[in-house]
Scaffold this active site. Structure first.
Site, PDB file in Angstrom:
ATOM      1  N   LYS A 116       0.833  -1.214   0.000  1.00  9.81           N
ATOM      2  CA  LYS A 116       0.000   0.000   0.000  1.00  9.81           C
ATOM      3  C   LYS A 116       0.861   1.254   0.000  1.00  9.81           C
ATOM      4  O   LYS A 116       0.539   2.218  -0.681  1.00  9.81           O
ATOM      5  CB  LYS A 116      -0.963  -0.004   1.193  1.00  9.81           C
ATOM      6  CG  LYS A 116      -2.037  -1.073   1.060  1.00  9.81           C
ATOM      7  CD  LYS A 116      -3.170  -0.899   2.050  1.00  9.81           C
ATOM      8  CE  LYS A 116      -4.261  -1.945   1.800  1.00  9.81           C
ATOM      9  NZ  LYS A 116      -5.289  -1.960   2.830  1.00  9.81           N
ATOM     10  N   LYS A 200      -8.702 -12.120  -6.765  1.00  5.87           N
ATOM     11  CA  LYS A 200      -9.739 -12.415  -5.767  1.00  5.87           C
ATOM     12  C   LYS A 200     -10.857 -11.377  -5.828  1.00  5.87           C
ATOM     13  O   LYS A 200     -10.629 -10.218  -6.187  1.00  5.87           O
ATOM     14  CB  LYS A 200      -9.131 -12.493  -4.360  1.00  5.87           C
ATOM     15  CG  LYS A 200      -8.822 -11.178  -3.710  1.00  5.87           C
ATOM     16  CD  LYS A 200      -8.675 -11.314  -2.189  1.00  5.87           C
ATOM     17  CE  LYS A 200      -8.708  -9.919  -1.572  1.00  5.87           C
ATOM     18  NZ  LYS A 200      -9.005  -9.844  -0.183  1.00  5.87           N
ATOM     19  N   LYS A 203     -13.545  -5.716  -2.620  1.00  5.11           N
ATOM     20  CA  LYS A 203     -14.265  -4.441  -2.623  1.00  5.11           C
ATOM     21  C   LYS A 203     -13.625  -3.452  -3.568  1.00  5.11           C
ATOM     22  O   LYS A 203     -14.283  -2.665  -4.208  1.00  5.11           O
ATOM     23  CB  LYS A 203     -14.184  -3.801  -1.231  1.00  5.11           C
ATOM     24  CG  LYS A 203     -15.078  -4.402  -0.218  1.00  5.11           C
ATOM     25  CD  LYS A 203     -14.784  -3.776   1.143  1.00  5.11           C
ATOM     26  CE  LYS A 203     -14.736  -4.843   2.178  1.00  5.11           C
ATOM     27  NZ  LYS A 203     -14.250  -4.505   3.465  1.00  5.11           N
TER      28      LYS A 203
HETATM   29  P1  ATP Z   1     -10.023  -5.112  -0.125  1.00  3.88           P
HETATM   30  O1  ATP Z   1      -9.579  -6.199  -1.051  1.00  3.88           O
HETATM   31  O2  ATP Z   1     -10.678  -3.965  -0.831  1.00  3.88           O
HETATM   32  O3  ATP Z   1      -8.977  -4.694   0.874  1.00  3.88           O
HETATM   33  P2  ATP Z   1     -11.756  -7.128   0.838  1.00  3.88           P
HETATM   34  O4  ATP Z   1     -12.917  -7.174  -0.066  1.00  3.88           O
HETATM   35  O5  ATP Z   1     -10.654  -8.121   0.653  1.00  3.88           O
HETATM   36  O6  ATP Z   1     -11.180  -5.673   0.794  1.00  3.88           O
HETATM   37  P3  ATP Z   1     -11.588  -7.197   3.738  1.00  3.88           P
HETATM   38  O7  ATP Z   1     -12.303  -6.194   4.562  1.00  3.88           O
HETATM   39  O8  ATP Z   1     -10.100  -7.071   3.604  1.00  3.88           O
HETATM   40  O9  ATP Z   1     -12.287  -7.232   2.309  1.00  3.88           O
HETATM   41  O10 ATP Z   1     -11.900  -8.645   4.235  1.00  3.88           O
HETATM   42  C1  ATP Z   1     -12.846  -9.030   5.174  1.00  3.88           C
HETATM   43  C2  ATP Z   1     -12.773 -10.546   5.292  1.00  3.88           C
HETATM   44  O11 ATP Z   1     -13.254 -11.165   4.094  1.00  3.88           O
HETATM   45  C3  ATP Z   1     -11.356 -11.085   5.523  1.00  3.88           C
HETATM   46  O12 ATP Z   1     -11.389 -12.116   6.486  1.00  3.88           O
HETATM   47  C4  ATP Z   1     -10.954 -11.611   4.165  1.00  3.88           C
HETATM   48  O13 ATP Z   1     -10.015 -12.645   4.239  1.00  3.88           O
HETATM   49  C5  ATP Z   1     -12.291 -12.098   3.597  1.00  3.88           C
HETATM   50  N1  ATP Z   1     -12.303 -12.039   2.137  1.00  3.88           N
HETATM   51  C6  ATP Z   1     -12.248 -10.924   1.386  1.00  3.88           C
HETATM   52  N2  ATP Z   1     -12.290 -11.218   0.068  1.00  3.88           N
HETATM   53  C7  ATP Z   1     -12.378 -12.568  -0.014  1.00  3.88           C
HETATM   54  C8  ATP Z   1     -12.474 -13.497  -1.119  1.00  3.88           C
HETATM   55  N3  ATP Z   1     -12.493 -13.094  -2.370  1.00  3.88           N
HETATM   56  N4  ATP Z   1     -12.582 -14.800  -0.836  1.00  3.88           N
HETATM   57  C9  ATP Z   1     -12.568 -15.217   0.439  1.00  3.88           C
HETATM   58  N5  ATP Z   1     -12.493 -14.422   1.505  1.00  3.88           N
HETATM   59  C10 ATP Z   1     -12.392 -13.106   1.305  1.00  3.88           C
END
Ligand code: ATP
Ligand code: LTN
Length: 345
Positions: A116, A200, A203
């Protein structure tokens, strides 16, 4: 409070209006199941989300929305503690103590920080972003949590929490804090982006590539129908060669509880379109009650705020006790309650 040996803690940032399928299958489903086995403490980590600097109105709104979705998927506030991080001041207080035992080099090695900060440059990188993993360690250690369910991406942060916990116990005596164990969810729970199935679902990813819990049935169906697949016709699970179809099969299997083999069998000789139509129905069926319950909570902000207030009170009782113990071992003079009033004498 009951046995802290079996306490679980996890947190989620209020960084979007809606959680997505990856958050749901990778995190929330496990959090709900954990309630049968552990005393669970779940936190909307609003202080962490300040490191990405959303505007104040958005963070306020998203904090409520995230909590509402957690309740809607089945986090039960009568069994678990659900609260907002900034409502319990000991999170930042313990962070300071941990800052003073965390090496600068150690924090600099966190890959999420490196990624980041290299994207933002040194002027755009805040001290808050640097300190993010220390605040996360404080979240966990403050509740004597023995187990922390997180995604694979949080493994290194958890390792830092464990190192800090061990260091506290070495320097200040055994029993200062509990050394937490990570519980990393199985690889099958990793959901990929529908438009770019090699990345993956996230958000911050492609808006067309995510399935949001609060999307309308029409939008959900459209996103699944336009999911990227491949030029073949055979429905087969092969994440390396067929990432798109394999991702759809993973989602299908996770939401129905059926094995991927059984699903592949059922769709033998059928077209991709067929699988997509059925999957859209499954996703809509799974998300609709969640969306409706979330809307109910959001329509009654007083009820939601009362749940969060009670959660903060229960969390605060544990946090105060643990923080007091750690601060005492650091040698901080405990504040005494003021009994006789000198001022008015
Ligand atoms: P960003 O990628 O924008 O940082 P994110 O969508 O990955 O955000 P987080 O708030 O970082 O969301 O994650 C919240 C929870 O959801 C964490 O435990 C993370 O491991 C899980 N998670 C997020 N995306 C995935 C995915 N594609 N598959 C499985 N688990 C996920
Ligand atoms: N960094 C985590 C969110 C988080 C967390 C925690 C998870 C903050 N504090 C404590 C587990 C325990 C994330 O981005 N998923």
């Amino acid at each position: 409070m009951s046995n802290p040996e079996s306490r679980a803690f996890s947190g989620i940032q209020p960084t979007a209006d809606s959680l997505h399928l990856g958050n749901y299958l990778g995190a929330l489903v496990n959090w709900v199941a954990f309630q049968d086995k552990f005393e669970c403490v779940y936190c909307v980590v609003d202080l962490h989300s300040l490191t990405v600097g959303p505007d104040p109105a958005a963070i306020r709104e998203r904090t409520r929305r995230t909590a509402a979705q957690m309740l809607a998927v089945g986090i039960d506030p009568t069994r678990s503690i659900l609260f907002v991080q900034s409502h319990v001041p000991q999170h930042t207080e313990l962070t300071w103590l941990l800052n003073c035992i965390t090496g600068f080099g150690e924090a600099s090695r966190m890959t999420q920080f490196k990624d980041k900060s290299s994207r933002r440059g040194s002027e755009g990188t805040t001290v808050g972003l640097f300190d993010y993993p220390v605040l996360m360690a404080a979240d966990i250690l403050l509740y004597d949590a023995a187990i922390v369910p997180v995604g694979e991406d949080q493994r290194q942060h958890l390792e830092l929490s464990r190192d800090l916990a061990t260091r506290l116990n070495t320097r200040y005596g055994e029993g200062t804090v509990i050394v937490p164990e990570p519980y990393i969810v199985a690889a099958t729970a990793k959901i990929q982006d529908l438009q770019d199935p090699t990345a993956k679902m996230s958000k911050s990813g492609n808006p067309g590539g995510i399935l949001e819990l609060l999307d309308s049935p029409k939008v959900l169906a459209k996103r699944i129908k336009s999911a990227v697949t491949d030029g073949e016709t055979e429905i087969r699970f092969d994440p390396a060669k067929k990432p798109g179809i394999s991702n759809l099969l993973t989602i299908y299997s996770a939401l129905t509880g059926r094995s991927i083999d059984a699903i592949v069998q059922e769709y033998q000789g059928k077209m991709y379109g067929h699988l997509k139509v059925d999957l859209a129905e499954i996703v809509v069926e799974a998300f609709t009650p969640i969306r409706e319950r979330t809307e109910q909570y959001l329509a009654e902000p007083e009820t939601l705020d009362a749940i969060l207030a009670e959660g903060a009170e229960r969390a605060g009782r544990i946090a105060q006790q643990v923080y007091g113990r750690v601060a005492d071992r650091f040698g901080l003079l405990p504040p005494r309650r003021h009994t006789t009033s000198h001022a008015s004498a």
